[in-house]
Enzyme design. Structure first.
Site, PDB file in Angstrom:
ATOM      1  N   ASP A  34       3.871   2.882  -4.284  1.00  0.00           N
ATOM      2  CA  ASP A  34       2.935   3.691  -5.051  1.00  0.00           C
ATOM      3  C   ASP A  34       2.749   2.945  -6.373  1.00  0.00           C
ATOM      4  O   ASP A  34       3.690   2.851  -7.169  1.00  0.00           O
ATOM      5  CB  ASP A  34       3.527   5.097  -5.282  1.00  0.00           C
ATOM      6  CG  ASP A  34       2.601   5.978  -6.105  1.00  0.00           C
ATOM      7  OD1 ASP A  34       1.634   5.457  -6.684  1.00  0.00           O
ATOM      8  OD2 ASP A  34       2.865   7.196  -6.161  1.00  0.00           O
ATOM      9  N   VAL A  35       1.549   2.433  -6.608  1.00  0.00           N
ATOM     10  CA  VAL A  35       1.350   1.568  -7.780  1.00  0.00           C
ATOM     11  C   VAL A  35       1.453   2.320  -9.109  1.00  0.00           C
ATOM     12  O   VAL A  35       1.451   1.691 -10.163  1.00  0.00           O
ATOM     13  CB  VAL A  35       0.001   0.800  -7.721  1.00  0.00           C
ATOM     14  CG1 VAL A  35      -0.021  -0.181  -6.567  1.00  0.00           C
ATOM     15  CG2 VAL A  35      -1.191   1.749  -7.691  1.00  0.00           C
TER      16      VAL A  35
ATOM     17  N   THR B  98     -16.530   1.473   3.140  1.00  0.00           N
ATOM     18  CA  THR B  98     -15.091   1.558   3.435  1.00  0.00           C
ATOM     19  C   THR B  98     -14.704   3.039   3.501  1.00  0.00           C
ATOM     20  O   THR B  98     -15.493   3.903   3.108  1.00  0.00           O
ATOM     21  CB  THR B  98     -14.234   0.906   2.319  1.00  0.00           C
ATOM     22  OG1 THR B  98     -14.269   1.767   1.167  1.00  0.00           O
ATOM     23  CG2 THR B  98     -14.725  -0.475   1.943  1.00  0.00           C
TER      24      THR B  98
ATOM     25  N   LYS C 119     -12.357   2.299 -14.488  1.00  0.00           N
ATOM     26  CA  LYS C 119     -12.868   0.971 -14.133  1.00  0.00           C
ATOM     27  C   LYS C 119     -13.358   0.218 -15.370  1.00  0.00           C
ATOM     28  O   LYS C 119     -13.188  -0.998 -15.465  1.00  0.00           O
ATOM     29  CB  LYS C 119     -13.970   1.089 -13.068  1.00  0.00           C
ATOM     30  CG  LYS C 119     -13.484   1.623 -11.716  1.00  0.00           C
ATOM     31  CD  LYS C 119     -12.468   0.687 -11.058  1.00  0.00           C
ATOM     32  CE  LYS C 119     -12.109   1.127  -9.636  1.00  0.00           C
ATOM     33  NZ  LYS C 119     -11.109   0.246  -9.002  1.00  0.00           N
TER      34      LYS C 119
ATOM     35  N   TYR D 113     -13.388   8.118 -12.899  1.00  0.00           N
ATOM     36  CA  TYR D 113     -13.475   6.860 -12.134  1.00  0.00           C
ATOM     37  C   TYR D 113     -14.112   5.769 -12.995  1.00  0.00           C
ATOM     38  O   TYR D 113     -13.580   4.660 -13.128  1.00  0.00           O
ATOM     39  CB  TYR D 113     -14.286   7.084 -10.851  1.00  0.00           C
ATOM     40  CG  TYR D 113     -14.255   5.915  -9.891  1.00  0.00           C
ATOM     41  CD1 TYR D 113     -13.227   5.781  -8.959  1.00  0.00           C
ATOM     42  CD2 TYR D 113     -15.248   4.945  -9.905  1.00  0.00           C
ATOM     43  CE1 TYR D 113     -13.197   4.702  -8.070  1.00  0.00           C
ATOM     44  CE2 TYR D 113     -15.228   3.866  -9.029  1.00  0.00           C
ATOM     45  CZ  TYR D 113     -14.202   3.755  -8.116  1.00  0.00           C
ATOM     46  OH  TYR D 113     -14.175   2.688  -7.245  1.00  0.00           O
TER      47      TYR D 113
ATOM     48  N   ASP E  13       0.855  -1.190   0.000  1.00  0.00           N
ATOM     49  CA  ASP E  13       0.000   0.000   0.000  1.00  0.00           C
ATOM     50  C   ASP E  13       0.892   1.242   0.000  1.00  0.00           C
ATOM     51  O   ASP E  13       2.043   1.193   0.445  1.00  0.00           O
ATOM     52  CB  ASP E  13      -0.900   0.005   1.245  1.00  0.00           C
ATOM     53  CG  ASP E  13      -2.139   0.884   1.076  1.00  0.00           C
ATOM     54  OD1 ASP E  13      -3.248   0.333   0.987  1.00  0.00           O
ATOM     55  OD2 ASP E  13      -1.996   2.132   1.044  1.00  0.00           O
TER      56      ASP E  13
HETATM   57  N1  LIG Z   1     -15.780   1.351  -1.496  1.00  0.00           N
HETATM   58  C1  LIG Z   1     -16.501   1.243  -2.593  1.00  0.00           C
HETATM   59  O1  LIG Z   1     -17.673   1.632  -2.633  1.00  0.00           O
HETATM   60  C2  LIG Z   1     -15.925   0.593  -3.830  1.00  0.00           C
HETATM   61  C3  LIG Z   1     -16.811   0.169  -4.822  1.00  0.00           C
HETATM   62  C4  LIG Z   1     -16.299  -0.413  -5.978  1.00  0.00           C
HETATM   63  C5  LIG Z   1     -14.939  -0.577  -6.129  1.00  0.00           C
HETATM   64  N2  LIG Z   1     -14.100  -0.147  -5.150  1.00  0.00           N
HETATM   65  C6  LIG Z   1     -12.671  -0.327  -5.380  1.00  0.00           C
HETATM   66  O2  LIG Z   1     -12.144  -1.158  -4.378  1.00  0.00           O
HETATM   67  C7  LIG Z   1     -10.758  -0.875  -4.221  1.00  0.00           C
HETATM   68  C8  LIG Z   1     -10.455  -0.709  -2.751  1.00  0.00           C
HETATM   69  O3  LIG Z   1     -11.188   0.390  -2.271  1.00  0.00           O
HETATM   70  P1  LIG Z   1     -11.724   0.483  -0.770  1.00  0.00           P
HETATM   71  O4  LIG Z   1     -13.161   0.782  -0.857  1.00  0.00           O
HETATM   72  O5  LIG Z   1     -11.257  -0.660   0.033  1.00  0.00           O
HETATM   73  O6  LIG Z   1     -11.025   1.862  -0.355  1.00  0.00           O
HETATM   74  P2  LIG Z   1      -9.908   2.212   0.735  1.00  0.00           P
HETATM   75  O7  LIG Z   1      -9.673   3.660   0.567  1.00  0.00           O
HETATM   76  O8  LIG Z   1     -10.324   1.682   2.047  1.00  0.00           O
HETATM   77  O9  LIG Z   1      -8.623   1.391   0.231  1.00  0.00           O
HETATM   78  C9  LIG Z   1      -7.871   1.752  -0.886  1.00  0.00           C
HETATM   79  C10 LIG Z   1      -6.405   1.568  -0.545  1.00  0.00           C
HETATM   80  O10 LIG Z   1      -5.631   1.851  -1.724  1.00  0.00           O
HETATM   81  C11 LIG Z   1      -4.473   2.551  -1.298  1.00  0.00           C
HETATM   82  N3  LIG Z   1      -3.901   3.335  -2.385  1.00  0.00           N
HETATM   83  C12 LIG Z   1      -4.403   4.466  -2.940  1.00  0.00           C
HETATM   84  N4  LIG Z   1      -3.578   4.941  -3.879  1.00  0.00           N
HETATM   85  C13 LIG Z   1      -2.521   4.087  -3.933  1.00  0.00           C
HETATM   86  C14 LIG Z   1      -1.335   4.037  -4.703  1.00  0.00           C
HETATM   87  N5  LIG Z   1      -1.049   4.978  -5.626  1.00  0.00           N
HETATM   88  N6  LIG Z   1      -0.473   3.026  -4.495  1.00  0.00           N
HETATM   89  C15 LIG Z   1      -0.738   2.075  -3.571  1.00  0.00           C
HETATM   90  N7  LIG Z   1      -1.833   2.074  -2.806  1.00  0.00           N
HETATM   91  C16 LIG Z   1      -2.728   3.061  -2.987  1.00  0.00           C
HETATM   92  C17 LIG Z   1      -4.958   3.429  -0.155  1.00  0.00           C
HETATM   93  O11 LIG Z   1      -3.879   3.880   0.663  1.00  0.00           O
HETATM   94  C18 LIG Z   1      -5.926   2.511   0.562  1.00  0.00           C
HETATM   95  O12 LIG Z   1      -5.318   1.794   1.603  1.00  0.00           O
HETATM   96  C19 LIG Z   1     -10.470   0.376  -5.064  1.00  0.00           C
HETATM   97  O13 LIG Z   1      -9.869  -0.024  -6.277  1.00  0.00           O
HETATM   98  C20 LIG Z   1     -11.853   0.944  -5.307  1.00  0.00           C
HETATM   99  O14 LIG Z   1     -11.911   1.682  -6.500  1.00  0.00           O
HETATM  100  C21 LIG Z   1     -14.551   0.424  -3.993  1.00  0.00           C
END
Ligand SMILES: NC(=O)c1ccc[n+]([C@@H]2O[C@H](COP(=O)([O-])OP(=O)(O)OC[C@H]3O[C@@H](n4cnc5c(N)ncnc54)[C@H](O)[C@@H]3O)[C@@H](O)[C@H]2O)c1
Length: 243
Positions: free
Chosen positions: A58-59, A185, A154, A150, A38
């Protein structure tokens, strides 16, 4: 149903929070050795994954992503499962014509380029039997007002998932995605009660999803139970796109 991941090595990006953290815990529970990566240094003990390898990455940075995978191989000697979950949301919504190019690039860079870079490094070390699960979204399947960067990122991730599935099918590597609805989340940034109600009502099941509910789908796709599934998108959305 074979969900036994004993002896497998799993890497989870975005592992410090939300869906990534829940996936890491569940993969470990199913027997895998887990690496968490992360941009915010993962605290393995606090996240309930004990002595797991943690990597700060950082991805969006190719050298850092290569280093992440190198660290997994150095520590565990293989990479069997990768969950590409790192992502960012969109705090400020705007119609396409008013979307700033900087915001477009930020979202595409993390949510699409980041997944591409991770897959590129992961696939370079994966062997037959390995599996990748990308975390897309229902916004990969339908448009969302005010969230073009976004949704576009996706949508692109689904194309990337399907194409990689074809590219690596003959190598015995499976590549799939999950498409979650709105999940409770930190990415949702503590919506106020009214927003939470509106988002909940958008799902026929009448509520937001939980990180564990998405992690279950991710683990299923990663496991031997899904051995004939590749190039597919498993929707985990309480009926959101069924309307
Ligand atoms: N929460 C929702 O409603 C939802 C719905 C659909 C999809 N998603 C997707 O699920 C995935 C996880 O999201 P989440 O809801 O658990 O959110 P979250 O914010 O809890 O977790 C996302 C994590 O990604 C990390 N991150 C961000 N930028 C980064 C980078 N450049 N390099 C490495 N790490 C990085 C953050 O530090 C964080 O820990 C994401 O891809 C998000 O788009 C979330």
């Amino acid at each position: 149903m074979d969900l036994d991941l004993s002896g497998k090595v799993a890497l989870v990006t975005g592992g410090s929070s939300g869906i990534g953290a829940a996936s890491a815990r569940m993969l470990k529970h199913l027997g895998a050795r887990v690496a968490l990566a992360d941009i915010r240094e993962p605290d393995a003990a606090a996240l309930g994954v004990g002595d797991s390898l943690t990597v700060t990455v950082d991805v969006t940075q190719p050298a850092q992503v290569d280093n992440m995978v190198d660290q997994v191989i150095d520590r565990y000697g293989a990479l069997d499962i990768a969950v590409n979950c790192a992502g960012v949301g969109m705090p400020v919504k705007a119609p396409v014509g008013e979307t700033e190019i900087a915001e477009w690039r930020r979202l595409l860079s993390v949510n699409l380029d980041g997944s591409f870079l991770c897959m590129k490094s992961e696939l370079a070390v994966m062997q037959a039997g390995a599996s990748i699960v990308n975390v897309a979204s229902v916004t990969a399947l339908v448009g969302v007002e005010g969230a073009s960067p976004y949704s576009s990122a996706k949508h692109g991730l689904i194309g990337l998932t399907k194409t990689a599935a074809l590219d690596y099918a003959s190598a015995g590597i499976r590549v799939n995605a999950v498409a979650p609805g709105f999940i409770d989340t930190p990415l949702l940034r503590d919506p106020d009660e009214q927003t939470r109600r509106r988002l909940s009502e958008a799902h026929p099941l009448g509520r937001l999803g939980t990180a564990d509910e998405v992690a279950s789908a991710i683990c299923f796709l990663a496991a031997p139970a899904a051995s004939f599934i590749t190039g597919s998108v498993l929707v985990v959305d309480g009926g959101y796109v069924a309307r």
